[in-house]
Design a protein around this motif. Sequence first.
Motif, mmCIF file in Angstrom:
data_model
loop_
_atom_site.group_PDB
_atom_site.id
_atom_site.type_symbol
_atom_site.label_atom_id
_atom_site.label_comp_id
_atom_site.label_asym_id
_atom_site.label_seq_id
_atom_site.Cartn_x
_atom_site.Cartn_y
_atom_site.Cartn_z
ATOM 1 N N ILE A 1 0.836 -1.218 0.000
ATOM 2 C CA ILE A 1 0.000 0.000 0.000
ATOM 3 C C ILE A 1 0.868 1.264 0.000
ATOM 4 O O ILE A 1 0.447 2.326 0.469
ATOM 5 C CB ILE A 1 -1.025 0.031 1.155
ATOM 6 C CG1 ILE A 1 -0.341 0.037 2.511
ATOM 7 C CG2 ILE A 1 -2.024 -1.091 1.041
ATOM 8 C CD1 ILE A 1 -1.238 0.559 3.614
ATOM 9 N N GLU B 1 1.742 4.211 -1.647
ATOM 10 C CA GLU B 1 1.322 5.071 -2.755
ATOM 11 C C GLU B 1 2.527 5.780 -3.375
ATOM 12 O O GLU B 1 2.576 6.018 -4.580
ATOM 13 C CB GLU B 1 0.283 6.090 -2.282
ATOM 14 C CG GLU B 1 0.823 7.185 -1.392
ATOM 15 C CD GLU B 1 0.085 7.296 -0.075
ATOM 16 O OE1 GLU B 1 -0.408 6.269 0.415
ATOM 17 O OE2 GLU B 1 0.017 8.416 0.448
ATOM 18 N N ILE C 1 -4.911 3.920 -3.737
ATOM 19 C CA ILE C 1 -4.451 3.840 -2.342
ATOM 20 C C ILE C 1 -4.700 5.165 -1.627
ATOM 21 O O ILE C 1 -5.169 5.198 -0.499
ATOM 22 C CB ILE C 1 -2.944 3.476 -2.282
ATOM 23 C CG1 ILE C 1 -2.729 2.092 -2.878
ATOM 24 C CG2 ILE C 1 -2.421 3.539 -0.851
ATOM 25 C CD1 ILE C 1 -1.273 1.753 -3.181
ATOM 26 N N ASN C 2 -4.398 6.255 -2.289
ATOM 27 C CA ASN C 2 -4.597 7.570 -1.682
ATOM 28 C C ASN C 2 -5.386 8.474 -2.639
ATOM 29 O O ASN C 2 -4.797 9.147 -3.488
ATOM 30 C CB ASN C 2 -3.244 8.213 -1.344
ATOM 31 C CG ASN C 2 -3.414 9.572 -0.672
ATOM 32 O OD1 ASN C 2 -4.528 10.088 -0.571
ATOM 33 N ND2 ASN C 2 -2.318 10.144 -0.207
#
Lengths: 358, 395
Positions: free
Chosen positions: B273, B275, B304-305
């Motif tokens: 995860i 980013e 992810i973001n």
Amino acid sequence: MYIKRHIMRKAASLILISALFSSLANAECIDWGRLMTKYEVDNTLKWKKTILLESFKDFTKQPGDDWLSFGIPRLISEYLASGTEITAIHGAAAKYSPSAKPDFTITGMFQRTEGKLRIFVKLSEGSSLKRQWQLDIPYPNNKQFFDALADTTCSIFEETSPPYDKGVLKSLKNATASVPAFENYIRGTMLYQSFDPDKMDVAKTWFEESKKMDVHYRNAYKGLVDLYAFLAMHNKQNRKAYSGYLESVQGQILDMGRFSQRPPVPERPKRYAIKLDNKQGELTNRFLIANSLFVTGLNASGQKQWLEAARYFEEALFYTPEDAIMWNHLAKIRERTGDTYKAREAYSRAAELNKCLK
Amino acid sequence: MKKIIFIIVLALAAGPALAKKKPVMPSERAVYHNNQGISYLNMNDLDRAEFEFKTAIELSPDYAEAYNNIGVVYKTKGQFEQAVIYFKRVIEIDKNYASAYNHLGATYLAQGKVDEAIKKINKAIRKQPTSADAYYNLAVCYLEKTRRDPSKSYVKFSEAYFKKATELNPNLKIVHTELAQMYRTLGDYEHAVIRYRLALEDDPHDISTWLKLGNLYLEMKEPFKAQNTFLKAVEINPDSAEAHQQLGLFYHNEGRNEDSLTEFEEVIKLQPISEAAYYKVGTINLNMGNYEKAMASLKQAMEINPNFADASYNLGLVYIKSGQTNEAIRQWEHTLIIDSKHARTLYNLGNTYNYVGEKKKSAEKLCKFISLGVKELVAETETAKRIVLSGGGCP
């Protein structure tokens, strides 16, 4: 006032009187989710603007995080209750709300890494994204969980409908500082909202666990009040003993008053406003008030005082309009008084709620 | 704040010895529960720790140390108001309990009340002049004061107190890294290197210090030293995503795209995860003309973001470069919802609108870009002004 005198009766004096009707209400007859959210949904409709909160996506899928998908939007919806011109719809109420489109929608996602929770909150108007917030919170047991989501709620108000009661929001924010207490309350609520009597034992355990984590957390007691009220309603519609559950409702309310040191959250005015002082021994819960009136109505009908009985039932239905059995009683009484139009109307209301009463 | 908490925990274990005066001796059973609480606190089980400390107080109502420890629990939970109440209670019981003043000061600092924090920590130092923790917290307070008002530099105070803290407790590694960071901010690279090296002497396996040192070398324009430092970090822990990321950034800055991609792909394996890693892979592929790969990585970074404005902006660039102008416009409009002042997006979107003949929208975006006055984009600002002027000026 005769009626009021009876409303003021203490809960302990509630007695069970067997239902007099012949129709049986089983689980297939009643959409329990719709029935138990009817009161909340009906109250929602009068607000000008609505915000629908959907479940948040669990991005990292860490074991034990499942509750956050429901818990984060639930907390925001509770905070949004401080808004004076807007209402939030979430959970079972959202599922059973009429299909009219909400003005705004909140969706989101969360990620958990070691010691940290990152939440993304998206506000959309129609299908277009209006604004998005990112929250980085120490996790699991940190008060910032509540503070950060309360701050985001303030930003949501700015984007949607600014007026909100700061005092109410502060009280809601300070309802508990314990994330585990909130987590247990949410786990209980998720099970409660299945409206499956077989799941209520586990739901009860979660609410009790929530109380253990924070004895002053009012929502834990409120969760139990709702749960026992549901069980009472369920048993009543199935012609089973239910007064024990109503006594438990009263017990939780008394415990909440006894253990809660924090100032209670002021309530918004409701359509079915119950204007009673919350003095010791008086009833404030709508299910308890309705039952007290119901029992009094049954007594009156036993003495063949039909008009008096009808008045009590109508008054009771003001508080619990979702009670099919009560509508059925009212219909029968109206038949006896020769008011066939009102009798038909009451039968129809009963049948709407309980298909087997047709 | 992490650093302050670290200090507080050290102080906690030392609590009983620090108290000069105990007006009432706690019962043996109360001490047992207090110690149980400390064990739970060290395991980060805050609720059980709180329960044990409260049990200790129930048994010995004037047990200052137990109150102090509950204060620490509340501070760790972010319940600062509650923490203050407990630390004040300690001082009521024993006005010479230095640790409570120090904790109270640290809590005030966490609440943003810097001057009150300084007063309390100074009091802690008066009560116990050998408290390294208190000097450390005082140094952090002065750094915070500098951060709030850079025109009134309190850095010298900060430096003096950090030094005092390391004199009193030479093993206080965190002080060396704080001092190093401070020297770095002042441009005193030589002393910054010395402090990082001292920290590494204390703990040669601390990856984060190696990485900070590597970044310092980069700032000092010493790429070989920086590379060696990053490689050392990877050698110490090949599974450190952070170490691979720094090495990847280093290769990227050196223009070694293939090496950089290898490192960032390693980061993605170790930390799916991340980013930042997806963003870098996307950006490098964009620079290398691999638009499909760039698009996939940048979309993953945004997955992810969703608030990642730079990733959204670069995704717009991918669309433009692959001839999808409408998609680029849509993407950049999205970027501006995330960050309405994203200068590069405003500039590029303004130019694109101008290119497709949407003059009004073009002027709107470019004027907003000009109003930001970004120093690093002087040439772009001039271009924007010319375009706006040719269209009749800002609306």
